[in-house]
Design a protein around this motif. Structure first.
Motif, PDB file in Angstrom:
ATOM      1  N   LEU A 425      79.221 -46.532  31.820  1.00  0.00           N
ATOM      2  CA  LEU A 425      80.180 -47.469  31.231  1.00  0.00           C
ATOM      3  C   LEU A 425      79.459 -48.647  30.578  1.00  0.00           C
ATOM      4  O   LEU A 425      79.801 -49.079  29.460  1.00  0.00           O
ATOM      5  CB  LEU A 425      81.138 -47.969  32.310  1.00  0.00           C
ATOM      6  CG  LEU A 425      82.149 -49.042  31.874  1.00  0.00           C
ATOM      7  CD1 LEU A 425      83.059 -48.516  30.773  1.00  0.00           C
ATOM      8  CD2 LEU A 425      82.970 -49.533  33.077  1.00  0.00           C
ATOM      9  N   ARG A 426      78.422 -49.181  31.280  1.00  0.00           N
ATOM     10  CA  ARG A 426      77.670 -50.296  30.721  1.00  0.00           C
ATOM     11  C   ARG A 426      76.993 -49.907  29.408  1.00  0.00           C
ATOM     12  O   ARG A 426      76.987 -50.675  28.441  1.00  0.00           O
ATOM     13  CB  ARG A 426      76.632 -50.778  31.732  1.00  0.00           C
ATOM     14  CG  ARG A 426      75.938 -52.083  31.329  1.00  0.00           C
ATOM     15  CD  ARG A 426      74.870 -52.490  32.323  1.00  0.00           C
ATOM     16  NE  ARG A 426      75.392 -52.532  33.682  1.00  0.00           N
ATOM     17  CZ  ARG A 426      75.021 -51.703  34.640  1.00  0.00           C
ATOM     18  NH1 ARG A 426      74.124 -50.744  34.400  1.00  0.00           N
ATOM     19  NH2 ARG A 426      75.530 -51.791  35.856  1.00  0.00           N
ATOM     20  N   LYS A 427      76.430 -48.715  29.350  1.00  0.00           N
ATOM     21  CA  LYS A 427      75.764 -48.259  28.137  1.00  0.00           C
ATOM     22  C   LYS A 427      76.763 -48.074  26.997  1.00  0.00           C
ATOM     23  O   LYS A 427      76.488 -48.442  25.851  1.00  0.00           O
ATOM     24  CB  LYS A 427      75.033 -46.954  28.406  1.00  0.00           C
ATOM     25  CG  LYS A 427      74.219 -46.468  27.215  1.00  0.00           C
ATOM     26  CD  LYS A 427      73.411 -45.237  27.570  1.00  0.00           C
ATOM     27  CE  LYS A 427      72.576 -44.784  26.360  1.00  0.00           C
ATOM     28  NZ  LYS A 427      71.788 -43.566  26.660  1.00  0.00           N
ATOM     29  N   LEU A 428      77.952 -47.536  27.323  1.00  0.00           N
ATOM     30  CA  LEU A 428      78.976 -47.362  26.287  1.00  0.00           C
ATOM     31  C   LEU A 428      79.440 -48.709  25.743  1.00  0.00           C
ATOM     32  O   LEU A 428      79.661 -48.862  24.533  1.00  0.00           O
ATOM     33  CB  LEU A 428      80.158 -46.576  26.851  1.00  0.00           C
ATOM     34  CG  LEU A 428      81.301 -46.295  25.870  1.00  0.00           C
ATOM     35  CD1 LEU A 428      80.792 -45.493  24.671  1.00  0.00           C
ATOM     36  CD2 LEU A 428      82.443 -45.571  26.571  1.00  0.00           C
ATOM     37  N   ARG A 429      79.588 -49.699  26.626  1.00  0.00           N
ATOM     38  CA  ARG A 429      79.994 -51.031  26.168  1.00  0.00           C
ATOM     39  C   ARG A 429      78.953 -51.615  25.207  1.00  0.00           C
ATOM     40  O   ARG A 429      79.298 -52.263  24.212  1.00  0.00           O
ATOM     41  CB  ARG A 429      80.174 -51.956  27.372  1.00  0.00           C
ATOM     42  CG  ARG A 429      81.443 -51.696  28.162  1.00  0.00           C
ATOM     43  CD  ARG A 429      81.456 -52.512  29.439  1.00  0.00           C
ATOM     44  NE  ARG A 429      82.728 -52.391  30.153  1.00  0.00           N
ATOM     45  CZ  ARG A 429      82.930 -52.841  31.387  1.00  0.00           C
ATOM     46  NH1 ARG A 429      81.924 -53.464  32.046  1.00  0.00           N
ATOM     47  NH2 ARG A 429      84.101 -52.688  31.976  1.00  0.00           N
ATOM     48  N   ILE A 464      86.611 -51.892  27.370  1.00  0.00           N
ATOM     49  CA  ILE A 464      86.664 -50.602  28.063  1.00  0.00           C
ATOM     50  C   ILE A 464      86.443 -50.822  29.555  1.00  0.00           C
ATOM     51  O   ILE A 464      85.534 -51.552  29.959  1.00  0.00           O
ATOM     52  CB  ILE A 464      85.601 -49.628  27.522  1.00  0.00           C
ATOM     53  CG1 ILE A 464      85.796 -49.393  26.023  1.00  0.00           C
ATOM     54  CG2 ILE A 464      85.646 -48.294  28.263  1.00  0.00           C
ATOM     55  CD1 ILE A 464      84.751 -48.490  25.407  1.00  0.00           C
ATOM     56  N   ASP A 465      87.291 -50.184  30.360  1.00  0.00           N
ATOM     57  CA  ASP A 465      87.111 -50.151  31.816  1.00  0.00           C
ATOM     58  C   ASP A 465      87.245 -48.699  32.269  1.00  0.00           C
ATOM     59  O   ASP A 465      88.068 -47.938  31.720  1.00  0.00           O
ATOM     60  CB  ASP A 465      88.160 -51.017  32.523  1.00  0.00           C
ATOM     61  CG  ASP A 465      87.920 -52.492  32.280  1.00  0.00           C
ATOM     62  OD1 ASP A 465      86.843 -52.990  32.666  1.00  0.00           O
ATOM     63  OD2 ASP A 465      88.807 -53.147  31.685  1.00  0.00           O
ATOM     64  N   SER A 466      86.466 -48.315  33.265  1.00  0.00           N
ATOM     65  CA  SER A 466      86.525 -46.933  33.740  1.00  0.00           C
ATOM     66  C   SER A 466      86.043 -46.870  35.189  1.00  0.00           C
ATOM     67  O   SER A 466      85.170 -47.653  35.596  1.00  0.00           O
ATOM     68  CB  SER A 466      85.659 -46.028  32.850  1.00  0.00           C
ATOM     69  OG  SER A 466      85.763 -44.680  33.251  1.00  0.00           O
ATOM     70  N   VAL A 467      86.633 -45.969  35.914  1.00  0.00           N
ATOM     71  CA  VAL A 467      86.231 -45.708  37.296  1.00  0.00           C
ATOM     72  C   VAL A 467      86.021 -44.212  37.433  1.00  0.00           C
ATOM     73  O   VAL A 467      86.877 -43.409  37.014  1.00  0.00           O
ATOM     74  CB  VAL A 467      87.287 -46.192  38.301  1.00  0.00           C
ATOM     75  CG1 VAL A 467      86.847 -45.863  39.734  1.00  0.00           C
ATOM     76  CG2 VAL A 467      87.524 -47.691  38.138  1.00  0.00           C
TER      77      VAL A 467
END
Length: 486
Positions: A425-429, A464-467
């Motif tokens: 998620l961090r890389k996508l952000r 963007i948020d994801s779990v």
């Protein structure tokens, strides 16, 4: 100070001002000093004459009257102060001696000092004679002697003192006349000097100012012509001014600016070309041939299976999808049109993924008239389907929500797919914050984010948020702007 500035404009202007002001300032200072000296001398003489005149008018009469009444026994020396109509002769003499002693200390005119010295001697003699009268009065029975002393001594001395005062006033008046003559002579000489100096100053100032102004205005005029040509887009022109002041620095800055503008314009043109290429690439990404092939295969499969109603519905949805993708080349469409676009897309995909895909679109109809960039929500829906729901294999759901928040519009696309780890998620952000041409993954999301920021401002865009194993939520914020009538 900037490098290369040998004769700064400030120095030139100061020099010009000094050429004009310093001589005039010198003349003004000389005039002020001369007038102040004359004023001081005149005030001193007038003050002295005022003191002398006060005694010239009153002293003899007051002293003669007081001494006479003392001599005839009308009043005594001890109680004369009780009579308001008479003056104590000793007080009169004391005041006269004090004032004229002070005048003698400040008087510079020789003739006036002579009469002051005579006056002071006569004051001493007068005081001695008054002492004699006082002694006779105290002994009593010397009336005739006292009257003779008044006539032959007291009255003569007060007359002499009055004469001394009048002569002092006379010579002080002559001093004023001499002072006036000197002032007139100085004024005539000063006027001649001023005329000569002013003529010289004007001549020098005109010559110097002409040279200095020419050294300033000519380069500035040339610089103005160059900047005017640059404003018309002629970025190849250069001022190349060779002066040794700030105008040279300004000229070099303008030349550097023109060069940077030329480079910037070229860069902008290249960026525009790349941006158009990126937009085309985005469209190609969205209109994926595999999506089209799979959709057509599905339609053929439905026709072969005699499910004509679904086949017709799918053809209508595909037609609506491509109509909205093209949108007659418009960059902005209404939110209502964008909703129809993603609805057409999801209707087509639901036929293919009917076992794993459910969806719901909940966009407030009050937002339909506001504008949105074309292909804003569809890449998000596609990302949820292919990277979230597809890998879950069962019970997939995509929700699209649109609502007003103050003066903003927020869209939320969320799914219950496989989600992402924190590192992913961090890389996508990080990727979506880059220009889309520099991204290694998430091109569609980065493109949407960049287009929003480019068209609406850096304060808008995507979050963007994801779990992991729970799903992903993508939100987009744009301003509320009505769609212009076409």
């Amino acid at each position: 100070m900037a490098v290369g500035v040998k004769y700064p404009l400030k120095m030139k202007i100061v020099f010009l001002v000094m050429v004009a002001i310093v001589p005039l300032l010198g003349i003004a200072i000389y005039l002020i000093i001369a007038l102040d000296n004359y004023r001081s001398a005149y005030d001193s003489i007038v003050s002295n004459m005022t003191v002398a005149n006060n005694y010239n008018l009153n002293f003899k009469e007051e002293l003669d009257e007081s001494i006479y009444k003392l001599a005839v026994g009308y009043i005594s020396f001890d109680n004369i102060q009780d009579d308001d109509s008479l003056e104590d002769p000793y007080e009169l003499i004391g005041e006269l001696r004090t004032d004229f002693t002070a005048l003698a200390a400040i008087t510079t005119d020789r003739e006036s000092r002579v009469w002051l010295e005579s006056l002071l001697r006569n004051i001493d003699t007068l005081e001695d004679r008054i002492n004699d009268v006082r002694a006779n009065v105290q002994q009593g029975g010397r009336y005739d002697e006292n009257m003779e002393m008044l006539d032959n001594n007291i009255y003569i001395l007060t007359e002499l003192i009055q004469d001394d005062i009048q002569y002092y006033i006379h010579y002080q008046t002559r001093s004023i006349e001499k002072l006036t003559e000197q002032l007139n002579e100085q004024a005539s000489a000063f006027i001649r000097l001023c005329i000569g100096l002013i003529a010289a100053v004007v001549l020098i100032a005109v010559l110097v100012s002409s040279l200095i102004l020419k050294s300033i205005t000519n380069p500035l005029q040339r610089l103005c012509r160059v900047t005017e040509r640059i404003s018309r887009g002629e970025f190849h022109v250069r001022a190349q001014i060779e002066t040794r002041d700030e105008i040279r620095v300004l000229s070099d800055s303008v030349d550097n600016m023109a060069e940077k503008l030329r480079i910037m314009i070229d860069t902008i043109k290249e960026d525009e070309r790349k941006m158009r290429y990126t937009e085309l690439r985005l469209l190609q990404e969205q209109i994926n041939p595999h999506f089209l092939y799979n959709t057509l295969d599905t339609i053929v499969w439905l026709i072969e299976g005699k499910d004509l109603e679904k086949a017709v519905s799918m053809v209508v949805s595909l037609s609506e999808f491509f109509r909205l993708v093209l949108s007659r080349g418009k960059e902005f469409i209404t939110i209502e049109e964008e909703e129809l676009h993603i609805r057409s897309y999801l209707e087509i995909q639901q036929v293919r993924y009917r076992d794993i895909l459910q969806y719901d679109i909940a966009i407030d109809p009050a937002l339909y008239r506001y504008r949105i960039l074309k292909l804003t929500l569809q890449p998000l829906v596609e990302n949820s389907l292919y990277h979230g729901i597809k890998y879950k294999r069962t019970d997939g759901r995509i929700d699209v929500i649109g609502k007003q928040e103050g003066s903003l519009i927020r869209f939320i696309v969320k799914d219950n797919g496989v989600g992402m780890e924190e590192t992913e998620l961090r890389k996508l952000r990080e990727e979506i914050r880059k220009p889309c041409k520099e991204t290694e993954k998430g091109f569609g999301l980065a493109n949407v984010n960049e287009r929003i920021r480019m068209n609406f401002g850096p304060q808008y865009g995507m979050e963007i948020d994801s779990v992991k194993n729970e799903g992903t939520c993508v939100s987009i914020t744009i301003p509320m702007e009505c769609m212009a009538r076409s």
